[in-house]
Write an enzyme that holds these catalytic residues in place. Structure first.
Site, mmCIF file in Angstrom:
data_model
loop_
_atom_site.group_PDB
_atom_site.id
_atom_site.type_symbol
_atom_site.label_atom_id
_atom_site.label_comp_id
_atom_site.label_asym_id
_atom_site.label_seq_id
_atom_site.Cartn_x
_atom_site.Cartn_y
_atom_site.Cartn_z
ATOM 1 N N ARG A 94 0.823 -1.214 0.000
ATOM 2 C CA ARG A 94 0.000 0.000 0.000
ATOM 3 C C ARG A 94 0.856 1.263 0.000
ATOM 4 O O ARG A 94 0.478 2.264 -0.616
ATOM 5 C CB ARG A 94 -0.944 -0.016 1.205
ATOM 6 C CG ARG A 94 -2.076 -0.993 0.965
ATOM 7 C CD ARG A 94 -2.987 -1.162 2.137
ATOM 8 N NE ARG A 94 -4.202 -1.857 1.717
ATOM 9 C CZ ARG A 94 -5.084 -2.394 2.531
ATOM 10 N NH1 ARG A 94 -4.919 -2.319 3.836
ATOM 11 N NH2 ARG A 94 -6.152 -2.993 2.055
ATOM 12 N N LYS A 142 -17.612 -19.567 0.621
ATOM 13 C CA LYS A 142 -19.065 -19.619 0.776
ATOM 14 C C LYS A 142 -19.832 -18.800 -0.245
ATOM 15 O O LYS A 142 -19.426 -17.691 -0.603
ATOM 16 C CB LYS A 142 -19.431 -19.084 2.158
ATOM 17 C CG LYS A 142 -19.037 -20.003 3.283
ATOM 18 C CD LYS A 142 -19.460 -19.387 4.586
ATOM 19 C CE LYS A 142 -19.294 -20.357 5.744
ATOM 20 N NZ LYS A 142 -19.753 -19.730 6.993
ATOM 21 N N GLY A 168 -8.459 -10.711 -1.065
ATOM 22 C CA GLY A 168 -7.307 -11.011 -0.210
ATOM 23 C C GLY A 168 -6.700 -12.374 -0.492
ATOM 24 O O GLY A 168 -5.503 -12.496 -0.778
ATOM 25 N N GLY A 182 -12.598 -5.131 0.207
ATOM 26 C CA GLY A 182 -14.026 -4.795 0.264
ATOM 27 C C GLY A 182 -14.505 -3.931 -0.893
ATOM 28 O O GLY A 182 -15.575 -4.168 -1.459
HETATM 29 P P1 ADP Z 1 -11.048 -13.780 -1.334
HETATM 30 O O1 ADP Z 1 -10.379 -13.381 -0.043
HETATM 31 O O2 ADP Z 1 -10.081 -13.791 -2.482
HETATM 32 O O3 ADP Z 1 -12.289 -12.983 -1.628
HETATM 33 P P2 ADP Z 1 -12.508 -15.926 -0.064
HETATM 34 O O4 ADP Z 1 -12.165 -15.375 1.272
HETATM 35 O O5 ADP Z 1 -13.909 -15.815 -0.514
HETATM 36 O O6 ADP Z 1 -11.520 -15.325 -1.177
HETATM 37 O O7 ADP Z 1 -12.189 -17.483 -0.108
HETATM 38 C C1 ADP Z 1 -10.942 -18.048 0.200
HETATM 39 C C2 ADP Z 1 -11.069 -19.288 1.028
HETATM 40 O O8 ADP Z 1 -11.904 -20.257 0.426
HETATM 41 C C3 ADP Z 1 -9.737 -19.956 1.232
HETATM 42 O O9 ADP Z 1 -9.410 -19.922 2.605
HETATM 43 C C4 ADP Z 1 -9.935 -21.369 0.731
HETATM 44 O O10 ADP Z 1 -9.290 -22.350 1.529
HETATM 45 C C5 ADP Z 1 -11.422 -21.524 0.826
HETATM 46 N N1 ADP Z 1 -11.907 -22.609 -0.060
HETATM 47 C C6 ADP Z 1 -11.805 -22.690 -1.381
HETATM 48 N N2 ADP Z 1 -12.322 -23.846 -1.843
HETATM 49 C C7 ADP Z 1 -12.758 -24.533 -0.770
HETATM 50 C C8 ADP Z 1 -13.408 -25.817 -0.591
HETATM 51 N N3 ADP Z 1 -13.672 -26.602 -1.632
HETATM 52 N N4 ADP Z 1 -13.718 -26.168 0.666
HETATM 53 C C9 ADP Z 1 -13.433 -25.373 1.696
HETATM 54 N N5 ADP Z 1 -12.831 -24.155 1.611
HETATM 55 C C10 ADP Z 1 -12.493 -23.741 0.381
#
Ligand code: ADP
Ligand code: MG
Length: 394
Positions: free
Chosen positions: A37, A195, A353, A376
């Site tokens: 940053r 999720k 992230g 965000g």
């Molecule tokens: P970002 O931070 O890029 O927006 P998210 O926080 O939505 O991404 O998602 C990242 C998380 O999703 C990681 O910690 C990863 O381990 C988890 N993840 C991805 N695929 C699966 C899966 N099949 N089962 C459980 N967790 C998962």
């Protein structure tokens, strides 16, 4: 989307320019552990200083909730910022700030104290807006990552001072415009992560915008379950199956092709290289197994989809990439996207992230057309929302 940039600011010699930056860096033992940053501020701060402005950096740090404290003081960031900029940076606190600004030499850079030491900052309070505005002649917003909040230093100031986008903000807005505003088609979106519930609005918005929606990660399980697949012990939001179905229907109506995995990597335990590791068709997942990554056949097919596309937006890893070998799908697809971007056939924009961490892990972050570190704000942009800090620049 139209906004003024530093090209439009005119003569700033001897003028005080308030520049909103993102200095909310991670720290440990008094040291900055990731200066991404800080590096993002360099173009704007040095350009304005070189033009002879008194550059006043406005930023928040942590969540002091209107209470001044040593812990959340921005004083400790003056030296790290000076180090990154390669020139001196002074610090100005909220007592005697007017006199301190008046005494600054043209061409110098100073960090003002944490904007959130004023409770009215996060309330976009007119009195706080006036307090900040009284220090400067111009306002430059260079912090896209804070633009999803209508705060005094991110939105209010743009309404009372002549306002411009800084260079980092300008680059981010241009990249995002190319990716979803007026993209070259076909457009693909990769949405993954844990999720569905955290990305419902993203999915709903994207089906009306993109030609291919590639769903991976844990959230794919909810979609598979909605289609009648037994996902065993996988992370799955069964209460959102109807919503997932609705998204699939809307995609159909909008002419958006949704890609769900047809082979998957499963195991009985949530651990790296587990003994029960195997790859199977989605219809063969056992009751005691969980899906932790997209399978190799699906990844190959998805790579072929990307080869037909001109634009890609990516948020969310395809699997539990923190544990081997569940990083395989994310790494492979990221490498395909990176190679296509490098040869000039794909414009690729990624953010989030964990997504940025995953692309770094794959060693390809540098080959993407643009990587947003905004978190965000990036997600709200993917939801199709108007960001108040950006709207105020228009
Ligand atoms: P970002 O931070 O890029 O927006 P998210 O926080 O939505 O991404 O998602 C990242 C998380 O999703 C990681 O910690 C990863 O381990 C988890 N993840 C991805 N695929 C699966 C899966 N099949 N089962 C459980 N967790 C998962
Ligand atoms: Mg995350």
């Amino acid at each position: 989307m139209s906004f003024k940039t530093l090209d439009d600011i005119g003569d700033v010699t001897g003028k005080a320019v308030l520049v909103r930056e993102d200095l909310n860096v991670p720290m440990a033992d008094g040291r900055v552990t990731d200066d991404t940053r800080l590096r993002a501020t360099v173009a704007t701060l040095t350009e304005l200083a070189d033009k002879g402005a008194k550059v006043l950096v406005l930023a928040h740090f942590g969540r002091p909730k209107g209470q001044p404290s040593e812990e959340f003081s921005l004083k400790k960031l003056a030296d790290p910022l000076a180090h990154v900029l390669g020139r001196p940076v002074s610090y100005i606190d909220w007592e005697g700030d007017k006199a301190a600004v008046a005494a600054l030499a043209p061409g110098s850079i100073a960090v003002l104290e944490n904007t959130r030491f004023f409770g009215g900052e996060e309330k976009n309070d007119p009195a706080v807006i006036e307090r900040f505005a009284s220090l400067g002649d111009f306002y430059v917003n260079d912090a896209f990552s804070a633009a999803h909040r209508a705060h005094a230093s991110t939105e209010g100031l743009a309404r009372v001072l002549p306002a411009f986008a800084g260079r980092a903000m300008e680059a981010e807005l241009k990249a995002l415009e190319k990716a979803l505003g007026a993209p070259e088609r076909p457009v693909a979106a990769v949405v993954g992560g844990a999720k569905v519930s955290t990305k419902l609005d993203v999915l709903k918005h994207l089906v009306s915008k993109v030609d291919h929606l590639i769903i991976g990660g844990g959230m794919a399980n909810t979609f598979l379950a909605a289609r009648g697949v037994d996902v065993g012990k996988s992370l799955c939001e069964h209460d959102l199956k109807a919503t997932a179905e609705e998204i699939l229907d809307n995609a159909d109506k909008a002419g958006c092709t949704v890609h769900l995995p047809y082979d998957v990597v499963v195991s009985k335990e949530f651990a790296a290289n587990p003994p029960s590791l195997r790859t199977c068709n989605v219809h063969e997942v056992a009751a005691d197994e969980m899906i932790l990554d997209v399978g190799p056949q699906a990844v190959e097919a998805l790579g072929d989809v990307l080869k037909t596309c001109r634009t890609l937006v990516w948020n969310g890893p395809m699997g539990a990439f923190e544990m081997e070998p569940f990083d395989a799908a994310t790494v492979a697809l990221a490498r395909t996207a990176a190679a296509l971007s490098k040869e000039g056939s794909l414009i690729s924009v990624a953010g989030g992230g964990d997504t940025v961490a995953a692309l770094n892990h794959a060693g390809v972050a540098g080959d993407f057309s643009y990587i947003s570190t905004a978190g965000g704000a990036f997600l709200e942009w993917m939801e199709g929302k108007e960001l108040p800090g950006v709207a105020a620049l228009g």
